[in-house]
Motif scaffolding. Structure first.
Motif, PDB file in Angstrom:
ATOM      1  N   SER A   4       0.808  -1.216   0.000  1.00 23.05           N
ATOM      2  CA  SER A   4       0.000   0.000   0.000  1.00 23.05           C
ATOM      3  C   SER A   4       0.841   1.265   0.000  1.00 23.05           C
ATOM      4  O   SER A   4       0.304   2.370   0.071  1.00 23.05           O
ATOM      5  CB  SER A   4      -0.944   0.016   1.215  1.00 23.05           C
ATOM      6  N   GLY A   5       2.181   1.101  -0.067  1.00 21.42           N
ATOM      7  CA  GLY A   5       3.061   2.250  -0.061  1.00 21.42           C
ATOM      8  C   GLY A   5       4.001   2.211   1.138  1.00 21.42           C
ATOM      9  O   GLY A   5       3.853   1.398   2.047  1.00 21.42           O
ATOM     10  N   PHE A   6       4.987   3.114   1.118  1.00 22.16           N
ATOM     11  CA  PHE A   6       5.911   3.241   2.241  1.00 22.16           C
ATOM     12  C   PHE A   6       5.457   4.399   3.137  1.00 22.16           C
ATOM     13  O   PHE A   6       5.287   5.521   2.652  1.00 22.16           O
ATOM     14  CB  PHE A   6       7.333   3.501   1.754  1.00 22.16           C
ATOM     15  N   PRO A   7       5.268   4.161   4.419  1.00 26.15           N
ATOM     16  CA  PRO A   7       4.813   5.240   5.305  1.00 26.15           C
ATOM     17  C   PRO A   7       5.931   6.225   5.631  1.00 26.15           C
ATOM     18  O   PRO A   7       7.115   5.942   5.429  1.00 26.15           O
ATOM     19  CB  PRO A   7       4.368   4.481   6.560  1.00 26.15           C
ATOM     20  N   ALA A  42       8.959  -6.151   1.350  1.00 22.11           N
ATOM     21  CA  ALA A  42       8.651  -7.534   1.005  1.00 22.11           C
ATOM     22  C   ALA A  42       7.358  -7.606   0.187  1.00 22.11           C
ATOM     23  O   ALA A  42       7.254  -8.368  -0.786  1.00 22.11           O
ATOM     24  CB  ALA A  42       8.527  -8.378   2.268  1.00 22.11           C
ATOM     25  N   ALA A  43       6.368  -6.803   0.561  1.00 22.75           N
ATOM     26  CA  ALA A  43       5.104  -6.779  -0.174  1.00 22.75           C
ATOM     27  C   ALA A  43       5.302  -6.227  -1.588  1.00 22.75           C
ATOM     28  O   ALA A  43       4.697  -6.716  -2.546  1.00 22.75           O
ATOM     29  CB  ALA A  43       4.074  -5.946   0.587  1.00 22.75           C
ATOM     30  N   LEU A  44       6.159  -5.215  -1.725  1.00 23.36           N
ATOM     31  CA  LEU A  44       6.473  -4.678  -3.050  1.00 23.36           C
ATOM     32  C   LEU A  44       7.108  -5.760  -3.912  1.00 23.36           C
ATOM     33  O   LEU A  44       6.762  -5.925  -5.094  1.00 23.36           O
ATOM     34  CB  LEU A  44       7.415  -3.483  -2.911  1.00 23.36           C
ATOM     35  N   ALA A 100      15.242   2.894  -8.150  1.00 20.48           N
ATOM     36  CA  ALA A 100      14.973   1.674  -8.908  1.00 20.48           C
ATOM     37  C   ALA A 100      16.008   1.570 -10.010  1.00 20.48           C
ATOM     38  O   ALA A 100      16.273   2.547 -10.723  1.00 20.48           O
ATOM     39  CB  ALA A 100      13.564   1.711  -9.508  1.00 20.48           C
ATOM     40  N   GLY A 101      16.610   0.413 -10.142  1.00 19.60           N
ATOM     41  CA  GLY A 101      17.654   0.244 -11.140  1.00 19.60           C
ATOM     42  C   GLY A 101      17.807  -1.201 -11.550  1.00 19.60           C
ATOM     43  O   GLY A 101      17.096  -2.086 -11.065  1.00 19.60           O
ATOM     44  N   ALA A 102      18.768  -1.451 -12.442  1.00 22.60           N
ATOM     45  CA  ALA A 102      19.021  -2.810 -12.902  1.00 22.60           C
ATOM     46  C   ALA A 102      20.346  -2.845 -13.638  1.00 22.60           C
ATOM     47  O   ALA A 102      20.835  -1.823 -14.132  1.00 22.60           O
ATOM     48  CB  ALA A 102      17.903  -3.290 -13.824  1.00 22.60           C
ATOM     49  N   GLY A 103      20.937  -4.035 -13.715  1.00 20.76           N
ATOM     50  CA  GLY A 103      22.213  -4.216 -14.397  1.00 20.76           C
ATOM     51  C   GLY A 103      23.059  -5.209 -13.641  1.00 20.76           C
ATOM     52  O   GLY A 103      22.545  -6.098 -12.965  1.00 20.76           O
ATOM     53  N   THR A 104      24.370  -5.033 -13.707  1.00 28.07           N
ATOM     54  CA  THR A 104      25.289  -5.890 -12.968  1.00 28.07           C
ATOM     55  C   THR A 104      26.170  -5.020 -12.088  1.00 28.07           C
ATOM     56  O   THR A 104      26.732  -4.027 -12.561  1.00 28.07           O
ATOM     57  CB  THR A 104      26.138  -6.779 -13.906  1.00 28.07           C
ATOM     58  N   PRO A 184       0.088   2.690  -3.492  1.00 29.01           N
ATOM     59  CA  PRO A 184       0.442   1.556  -4.353  1.00 29.01           C
ATOM     60  C   PRO A 184       1.060   1.966  -5.687  1.00 29.01           C
ATOM     61  O   PRO A 184       1.548   1.103  -6.422  1.00 29.01           O
ATOM     62  CB  PRO A 184      -0.910   0.843  -4.564  1.00 29.01           C
ATOM     63  N   GLU A 185       1.059   3.262  -6.007  1.00 27.11           N
ATOM     64  CA  GLU A 185       1.658   3.720  -7.263  1.00 27.11           C
ATOM     65  C   GLU A 185       3.143   3.357  -7.355  1.00 27.11           C
ATOM     66  O   GLU A 185       3.704   3.274  -8.452  1.00 27.11           O
ATOM     67  CB  GLU A 185       1.492   5.239  -7.401  1.00 27.11           C
ATOM     68  N   VAL A 186       3.761   3.118  -6.219  1.00 26.18           N
ATOM     69  CA  VAL A 186       5.175   2.714  -6.205  1.00 26.18           C
ATOM     70  C   VAL A 186       5.389   1.491  -7.091  1.00 26.18           C
ATOM     71  O   VAL A 186       6.385   1.411  -7.811  1.00 26.18           O
ATOM     72  CB  VAL A 186       5.635   2.418  -4.767  1.00 26.18           C
ATOM     73  N   VAL A 187       4.463   0.565  -7.053  1.00 29.51           N
ATOM     74  CA  VAL A 187       4.607  -0.663  -7.848  1.00 29.51           C
ATOM     75  C   VAL A 187       4.751  -0.332  -9.323  1.00 29.51           C
ATOM     76  O   VAL A 187       5.646  -0.843 -10.009  1.00 29.51           O
ATOM     77  CB  VAL A 187       3.401  -1.600  -7.635  1.00 29.51           C
ATOM     78  N   GLU A 188       3.896   0.539  -9.831  1.00 30.81           N
ATOM     79  CA  GLU A 188       3.943   0.876 -11.255  1.00 30.81           C
ATOM     80  C   GLU A 188       5.182   1.689 -11.597  1.00 30.81           C
ATOM     81  O   GLU A 188       5.746   1.543 -12.694  1.00 30.81           O
ATOM     82  CB  GLU A 188       2.672   1.638 -11.649  1.00 30.81           C
ATOM     83  N   ARG A 189       5.624   2.542 -10.685  1.00 34.92           N
ATOM     84  CA  ARG A 189       6.832   3.333 -10.938  1.00 34.92           C
ATOM     85  C   ARG A 189       8.056   2.426 -11.053  1.00 34.92           C
ATOM     86  O   ARG A 189       8.863   2.567 -11.976  1.00 34.92           O
ATOM     87  CB  ARG A 189       7.038   4.330  -9.800  1.00 34.92           C
ATOM     88  N   VAL A 190       8.197   1.509 -10.115  1.00 30.79           N
ATOM     89  CA  VAL A 190       9.345   0.598 -10.143  1.00 30.79           C
ATOM     90  C   VAL A 190       9.236  -0.331 -11.341  1.00 30.79           C
ATOM     91  O   VAL A 190      10.228  -0.571 -12.051  1.00 30.79           O
ATOM     92  CB  VAL A 190       9.431  -0.208  -8.834  1.00 30.79           C
ATOM     93  N   ARG A 191       8.049  -0.849 -11.598  1.00 29.89           N
ATOM     94  CA  ARG A 191       7.858  -1.743 -12.742  1.00 29.89           C
ATOM     95  C   ARG A 191       8.224  -1.047 -14.049  1.00 29.89           C
ATOM     96  O   ARG A 191       8.856  -1.645 -14.929  1.00 29.89           O
ATOM     97  CB  ARG A 191       6.412  -2.233 -12.788  1.00 29.89           C
TER      98      ARG A 191
END
Length: 211
Positions: A4-7, A42-44, A100-104, A184-191
């Motif tokens: 539901s988001g980070f408080p 963990a929920a994210l 949010a990121g990705a790579g090695t 919950p918008e965090v999910v879509e931002r990270v995705r």
């Protein structure tokens, strides 16, 4: 639990930990960490798992055995969806906001040799250069440890010299703690960030496998 988001308490916890990185502070505020940081992270991860694979949370304790800085606790909470050795998708929460990121994050030994060979080869190096260019154009920052000089054995006018200098290669975007981080918008931002960076992860997973 559903995400539901980070408080606000999550950011307050890390602001306090940055000011007092001690066992006393940690013990006194451990319940806040568990409820406001670890449980939402963990929920994210569970929300993102179906598309990106299992998301594992990093431990909050620092390895100080060989470090000059003996602070016992990390001032951020990270989570990682691995696709290969030291390669995959990453999300982090700290006092400054969300990343949010990705790579090695580490390329050494034989993996480094394979990486440079793949960058050098036209058939594999040109696509990587294109991927990196598209990631930059999308507003993400290309990062990673890199040599200050050119790697031995490669010419100074190599068309992909900057990529050859990398000893880790990742990209991402930092978000300040704006109101949407509490939703919950965090999910879509990270995705969305992870999807943008998926071509980089796929290239690295394919061309820089583990030893």
């Amino acid at each position: 639990m559903s995400f539901s988001g980070f408080p606000d308490e999550a950011f307050m916890f890390y602001e306090g930990l940055e000011a007092d990185n001690s066992k006393i502070y940690w013990t006194r505020h451990k319940a806040r960490y568990e409820e406001a940081v670890r449980a939402p992270m963990a929920a994210l991860g569970e929300e993102l798992e179906a598309e990106f694979g299992p998301v594992h949370l990093f431990r909050p304790y620092r390895d100080v055995r060989f470090a000059r800085d003996k602070s016992p606790y990390k001032t951020h909470q990270g989570a990682f969806a691995a696709t290969g050795e030291a390669t995959g998708y990453y999300v982090q929460l700290d006092a400054a906001g969300l990343y949010a990121g990705a790579g090695t994050y580490s390329v050494q030994g034989e993996r480094l040799a394979r990486y440079r060979e793949a960058v050098d080869e036209e058939i594999t190096g040109v696509p990587l250069a294109r991927i990196v260019g598209e990631i930059r154009a999308a507003g993400h920052t290309i990062e990673g440890d890199r040599l200050k000089t050119r790697p031995r054995g490669f010419p100074e006018d190599h068309p992909r010299l900057e990529l050859l200098r990398h000893r880790s290669l990742y990209a991402g975007r930092r978000f300040e703690p704006e109101p949407w981080v509490h939703t919950p918008e965090v999910v879509e931002r990270v995705r969305a960030v992870w999807r943008d960076l998926a071509p980089l992860v796929e290239w690295l997973t394919a061309h820089v496998p583990g030893d």
